[in-house]
Structures are given as structure tokens and as C-alpha cells.
Design a protein around this motif. Structure first.
Motif, short mmCIF file in Angstrom:
data_model
loop_
_atom_site.label_atom_id
_atom_site.label_comp_id
_atom_site.label_asym_id
_atom_site.label_seq_id
_atom_site.Cartn_x
_atom_site.Cartn_y
_atom_site.Cartn_z
N LEU A 1 14.39 13.08 -15.35
CA LEU A 1 13.56 14.04 -15.49
C LEU A 1 12.10 13.65 -15.73
N ALA A 2 11.91 12.40 -15.74
CA ALA A 2 10.38 11.84 -15.89
C ALA A 2 9.67 12.08 -14.80
N PRO A 3 10.10 11.80 -13.32
CA PRO A 3 9.11 12.16 -12.30
C PRO A 3 8.61 13.69 -12.32
N PHE A 4 9.66 14.49 -12.68
CA PHE A 4 9.26 16.02 -12.64
C PHE A 4 8.37 16.12 -13.78
N LEU A 5 8.68 15.80 -14.78
CA LEU A 5 7.53 15.98 -16.26
C LEU A 5 6.10 15.42 -16.04
N ALA A 6 6.28 14.55 -15.15
CA ALA A 6 4.82 13.85 -14.61
C ALA A 6 4.30 14.78 -13.50
N TYR A 7 5.11 15.07 -12.41
CA TYR A 7 4.44 15.97 -11.19
C TYR A 7 4.18 17.20 -11.47
N LEU A 8 4.87 18.03 -12.13
CA LEU A 8 4.63 19.60 -12.54
C LEU A 8 3.36 19.65 -13.07
N PRO A 9 3.19 19.34 -14.27
CA PRO A 9 1.85 19.55 -14.98
C PRO A 9 0.78 19.27 -14.03
N ALA A 10 0.72 17.90 -13.37
CA ALA A 10 -0.58 17.58 -12.78
C ALA A 10 -0.86 18.48 -11.57
N GLU A 11 0.16 19.02 -10.83
CA GLU A 11 0.14 19.95 -9.70
C GLU A 11 -0.32 21.43 -10.31
N ALA A 12 0.16 21.71 -11.54
CA ALA A 12 -0.34 23.13 -11.94
C ALA A 12 -1.90 22.94 -12.27
N ILE A 13 -2.31 21.85 -12.77
CA ILE A 13 -3.78 22.06 -12.93
C ILE A 13 -4.62 21.53 -11.70
N GLY A 14 -4.03 21.47 -10.64
CA GLY A 14 -4.76 21.01 -9.42
C GLY A 14 -4.94 19.51 -9.16
N ALA A 15 -4.35 18.75 -9.77
CA ALA A 15 -4.39 17.34 -9.88
C ALA A 15 -3.29 16.55 -9.04
N SER A 16 -3.37 15.48 -8.73
CA SER A 16 -2.31 14.88 -7.73
C SER A 16 -1.14 14.53 -8.52
N GLY A 17 0.16 15.41 -8.26
CA GLY A 17 1.29 15.11 -8.95
C GLY A 17 1.78 13.62 -8.54
N LEU A 18 1.65 13.29 -7.47
CA LEU A 18 2.34 11.77 -6.92
C LEU A 18 1.76 10.65 -7.67
N VAL A 19 0.30 10.91 -7.82
CA VAL A 19 -0.50 9.84 -8.82
C VAL A 19 0.01 9.73 -9.99
N SER A 20 0.30 10.85 -10.57
CA SER A 20 0.80 11.09 -11.90
C SER A 20 2.11 10.47 -11.87
N VAL A 21 3.01 10.71 -11.09
CA VAL A 21 4.45 10.25 -11.04
C VAL A 21 4.37 8.56 -10.92
N VAL A 22 3.39 8.08 -10.36
CA VAL A 22 3.40 6.65 -9.92
C VAL A 22 2.89 5.95 -11.39
N VAL A 23 1.69 6.59 -11.96
CA VAL A 23 1.53 6.14 -13.31
C VAL A 23 2.34 5.97 -14.25
N THR A 24 3.35 7.24 -14.51
CA THR A 24 4.35 7.30 -15.31
C THR A 24 5.16 6.27 -15.07
N GLY A 25 5.98 6.18 -13.78
CA GLY A 25 6.84 5.13 -13.65
C GLY A 25 6.40 3.52 -13.75
N LEU A 26 5.30 3.32 -13.52
CA LEU A 26 4.76 2.00 -13.96
C LEU A 26 4.77 1.70 -15.17
N TYR A 27 4.04 2.74 -16.20
CA TYR A 27 4.05 2.39 -17.72
C TYR A 27 5.56 2.33 -18.22
N LEU A 28 6.33 3.14 -18.04
CA LEU A 28 7.63 3.19 -18.59
C LEU A 28 8.57 2.05 -18.08
N GLY A 29 8.20 1.64 -16.50
CA GLY A 29 9.09 0.41 -16.20
C GLY A 29 8.65 -0.75 -17.06
#
Length: 544
Positions: free
Chosen positions: A219-247
Motif C-alpha cells: 500500500l505504501a506507494p499508493f499512500l504516497a502517490y494519492l495525496p500528492a496527486e490530490a493536491i496537485g503535487a508530483s505523486g511520483l516524487v512522493s513515491v520515490v521519497v517514501t521508498g528511499l526513506y522506508l528502505g
């Protein structure tokens, strides 16, 4: 039933092609693409039409998260400057170069539509480049730069694409406004990704069930992607940052079993998704070609060659100055990170293959503008994107190993790598023995237990003996692993024999078999690392 057959056929094709890639001698992404194109013209083969939104909103977040989760963060830090220059600077540079060129070459193509094409073909797909480069003995720093670039260039390119598409649909294009929106959406993605990552880290630290942790990981990539896209930000940047930190934090947040499950889980996800998408890229060729009736063959050929040349040449034009100008202009930088040998930027320049992101984004282009008019020359943009993907995957993918052999880049120092591994094994063993001594001060376990615990810790020191051994001689650690694997094979066979005789219940069999499998998997992982070192050494000698 038809859906089951189509899915089964596609997965079977991917499995067979990937298994045959090594025997054929072609990189897996290249062979998958070739097979996909061939199957597209095979009568009766299913017509796969993956919705672009499925790839962009489901497949791409999963792939980026998997790559980010397993990325070595210290390598990103060490190569932050070249990665940033490639992932953002080069991506935007290619977008502008190709965009203006397409606007000048294609009659009636608006500048904003040209920028759409530039953004589509701007992000290289490092999956193919890294797969080919590792087999060819590409230096680790080049691989690290390519991997780091691939994590962030997709976000940069798709953010630029959003701006360009909005300009086409809305009818206006301003460079200053485009840059402002790009910076804003990227910054928003960074902020959302950091917040989601910190929140998920707190949750996962309290999850003890490995299966529940695996579900959270999914679920982590979508929990990062969806809120970013909802506010007009880059969902993919959010996914990458989340993955880097958790990894990076996984050794602190997850227990050993959860890490084993997560590692295997993301390997399967990445293996299947990448294979399916490359085959589907080839299968879409007939649909892309079908909408080009109004263009002459000569026009298509000339525009295709020019765009491909611009994509390839622009990478060289960007990479070499980016590699040599900063050290030349800054003494401090020159002392900390001197200019690299010319072979390294040459390899980075040539490893610019396009792939999954470009095609998925192209297929997701809207068909009409805000006023209901057709999107300007959409079919041509799709075709040119496909041509760039095929030309770079086949042209650069097939020649990259030969280029590595030809230019003879500085090879990695395997002695340093072995030294690092020896240091890690010794540090781990020493820490374990220190903790055992602390425990013995307050507890009094049986002597045989203490002896066994010391032997397990000292086993790491035995493994460290291989650090300085030569490849031609079998070092003690390799002898240990080879013999231990034979012992585990015998143990597994006896276990199965007892099960078949009805002398073991299910719980006992499963528990002991899992212990054997975990130990053997660690030995197999160690052996793969040794083979990579040996392959690098052989490459070094062939260069000499």
C-alpha cells in the motif's frame, strides 16, 4: 475465460523470454521488446490494451517504489550532484531541445505540442541500461548514477509533461509559468513523500506480523502517490521519497522475517511488471502505425531519424559539460570530487535507453483539447515516441556491452570491495560477541548454548577470510558455503523422507524446512556476490 487465457499467455511469454535471454545473448528488455513486436503480427494472438492510467497510476508507482526501497542511499548521497544534473537538468534540457526541433520540423505542430513530445522521450529507462551494464562489467559509479537518475527523472519528465499538455489543452504556453509549476509540483511531492514516509515508519515499527507488514509495503506507494496527486503535487516524487526513506530505515523498522518477505515480494513485483510492460510496448506497434495514413513514408523516416539523433546527441551534449565544468569552476569541488575519466561520462551518455514511462505517458495523452478540437497530431507524437523507444533499446542496448569492452573504463577495485566485506563481517561478529558477554553478566545459560552461540558469531569471521583471497583459489568461505549447502541438501532430503513415511507432523516439517531454506538462501545470496566479484575480475583481465 478469455481474460484468464490472455493473462496466462502474457505471463508465460514473459517467463519464457526472460529464461531464454541469457542463452540467446540479448539483454532481457531488448528481447522482450522484439518478441512483443513479433507477436503483434501473429494471427490470433490476443490484442492486449493496457489502459495507460493503469501503467501510470498503478504500475509506475509500484516500480518506482520497488527501485527506491532497494536503492543504496549512501550511493545517492555520494553522487547527488551528477544524479541531480541528470534527473532534472538533463530531462528538462532534452524536453526543450526535442520540443523546439519538433516544432520546427513538423508543419503545423504548436510549440506546446512539441514540448509534449520532448517530455515524452526525455526520461531514460535505467532498467535496461543497468541490466545490460552489470552484465558487461560497467563501473559501480556509473550504475549508481543511472539508478539514481531513473528514480527522479520519471517524476521530472511527467511533471514537465503535465505542464506541456495543460498548455496544449488550454491553448497557451509560457516558459516562466512552466518552470514555476514544475518547481511547485516537485516541492509538493517531496513534502508529501517525507510526511507519508515518517508516518508509515511509525506504523510499521509497531507491526509484528510479517504478512501485515507486506500488505503495508504494497500500500505504501499508493499512500504516497494519492495525496500528492490530490493536491496537485508530483505523486511520483512522493513515491520515490517514501521508498528511499522506508528502505533506508528497514533494518530498524522491520524484523528479519519481514525483511525477507518484503525483499522477495518486491523482486517478484518488479520482475513481472517490467517484463509485461516491455512485451506490451512491442504489441502496441500495429495500433500506433494505424493512425499514420496521412503522412508520407519519407516524411516519417526523416522526422524519426532527426528526433532519435536529437535524443541521443543531446545526452552527450549535456553529460560531458555536466561532468567536467563543475570541478573546473570550483576548486573545493575539484578536491572533493575530481573530474572523472572520460570513459565514465561516455558510458552514461550512451546508456540512455527509453522504455516504460515514455510509452505509457504517450498512450495517456488526451485525444481532444478544451475546445473539443483534436489533440494536435497525436498519432505522430505516439509514433515518434515508439520509434525513440525501439531505436534506443535496440541500438544502444545491443551495443552497450561492446562499448564497455571497447573503451575499457576504469574497473572497480575488487580488493577494496573485499576489504569492505571483511570489515563488515568482523564488525558484525564483534558486536554479536560483545552482546553475548553482556548477557552472560546477568544470565547463566547452559555451557553448550554459550558454545554454540560463540561458534555462530565466529562463523562470520570465517566468512571474512575470503576478503583478500584470489579468485583462482577457492577461499575458505567458499569452501564452507559449498560444503554447508551439501549438508543442507542432505538435511532436506532426510526431512522429506521422514514426512513421506508419516513420521513428522506438518508443523514440525514446515518449521524445520523453513530454517533450512533461510540458511540456504543466505548462502546462495553470498555465492551470487562472489560470482559478481569474479565476473568483474575477469572483465578487468580481458581489458588488460
Amino acid at each position: 475465460m478469455d481474460v484468464v487465457f490472455e493473462v496466462t499467455a502474457l505471463i508465460l511469454v514473459v517467463a519464457v523470454v526472460r529464461a531464454a535471454a541469457r542463452r540467446v545473448g540479448l539483454p532481457e528488455p531488448v528481447l522482450l521488446l522484439i518478441v512483443g513486436v513479433g507477436l503483434a503480427y501473429l494471427p490470433g494472438f490476443p490484442d492486449y490494451r493496457l489502459p495507460p492510467e493503469l501503467v501510470l497510476q498503478v504500475g509506475l508507482p509500484l516500480l518506482l517504489y520497488a527501485a527506491a526501497f532497494t536503492t543504496w542511499v549512501p550511493a545517492l548521497r555520494a553522487n547527488a550532484r551528477p544524479i541531480a544534473l541528470m534527473a532534472v537538468g538533463y530531462t528538462l534540457f532534452t524536453t526543450v531541445v526535442v520540443g523546439y526541433l519538433a516544432h520546427l520540423l513538423v508543419p503545423g505542430l504548436p510549440l506546446a505540442a512539441g514540448m509534449v513530445l520532448g517530455a515524452l522521450v526525455a526520461p531514460p529507462d535505467a532498467v535496461a541500461a543497468v541490466a545490460v551494464g552489470r552484465e558487461a562489467g560497467m563501473p559501480r559509479r556509473v550504475v549508481a548514477i543511472l539508478e539514481g537518475e531513473s528514480l527522479f527523472n520519471d517524476a521530472a519528465a511527467l511533471t514537465a509533461l503535465k505542464v506541456a499538455v495543460a498548455a496544449v489543452v488550454g491553448g497557451s504556453f509560457g516558459l516562466g509559468d512552466a518552470v514555476g509549476r514544475f518547481l511547485l509540483t516537485s516541492a509538493g511531492g517531496l513534502a508529501v513523500g517525507w510526511g507519508v514516509a515518517r508516518l508509515l515508519a511509525k506504523v510499521r515499527a509497531r507491526v509484528e506480523n510479517p504478512m501485515s507488514d507486506a500488505m503495508l509495503s504494497l500500500l505504501a506507494p499508493f499512500l504516497a502517490y494519492l495525496p500528492a496527486e490530490a493536491i496537485g503535487a508530483s505523486g511520483l516524487v512522493s513515491v520515490v521519497v517514501t521508498g528511499l526513506y522506508l528502505g533506508h530505515q528497514a533494518p530498524r523498522l522491520m524484523d528479519a522475517q519481514a525483511r525477507l518477505v518484503a525483499h522477495s515480494f518486491w523482486q517478484v513485483i518488479e520482475y513481472a511488471l517490467v517484463g509485461v510492460v516491455f512485451v506490451v510496448i512491442g504489441l502496441r506497434l500495429p495500433d500506433i502505425v494505424a493512425g499514420l495514413d496521412r503522412y508520407s513514408a519519407g516524411f516519417l523516416a526523416s522526422v524519426s531519424v532527426t528526433v532519435v539523433a536529437a535524443v541521443v546527441i543531446s545526452r552527450f551534449v549535456w553529460v560531458f559539460p555536466a561532468a567536467y565544468l563543475p570541478p573546473l569552476l570550483s576548486r573545493r569541488l575539484r578536491e572533493r570530487d575530481p573530474a572523472p575519466p572520460w570513459q565514465l561520462p561516455a558510458l552514461v551518455s550512451w546508456a540512455g535507453m527509453r522504455g516504460v514511462v515514455s510509452l505509457a505517458a504517450a498512450l495517456a495523452l488526451p485525444t481532444t483539447t478544451a475546445g473539443g478540437a483534436p489533440f494536435p497530431q497525436r498519432e505522430l507524437l505516439l509514433f515518434l515516441t515508439f520509434v525513440v523507444i525501439v531505436a534506443t533499446l535496440l541500438g544502444q542496448g545491443l551495443t552497450l556491452p561492446a562499448l564497455v569492452r571497447r573503451i575499457r573504463p576504469p574497473v572497480d577495485d575488487d580488493a577494496v570491495h573485499a576489504e569492505q566485506e571483511t570489515l563488515a563481517q568482523r564488525a558484525a561478529a564483534a558486536a554479536g560477541l560483545e552482546r553475548l558477554d553482556e548477557i552472560l553478566e546477568r544470565e547463566n545459560p547452559p555451557p553448550e548454548v554459550v558454545q554454540r552461540l560463540r561458534q555462530q558469531a565466529e562463523r562470520r569471521l570465517t566468512l571474512a577470510l575470503a576478503g583478500g583471497a584470489e579468485v583462482e583459489r577457492e577461499p575458505p568461505a567458499l569452501i564452507y558455503r559449498r560444503l554447508r549447502r551439501q549438508m543442507l541438501e542432505a538435511a532436506r532430503a532426510r526431512l522429506v523422507e521422514l514426512r513421506d513415511k508419516g513420521e513428522l507432523d506438518q508443523d514440525a516439517f514446515v518449521h524445520v524446512l523453513r530454517e533450512i531454506d533461510l540458511e540456504e538462501s543466505s548462502l546462495v545470496h553470498d555465492d551470487r556476490g562472489r560470482r559478481e566479484v569474479a565476473r568483474g575480475t575477469r572483465t578487468t583481465r580481458s581489458h588488460r
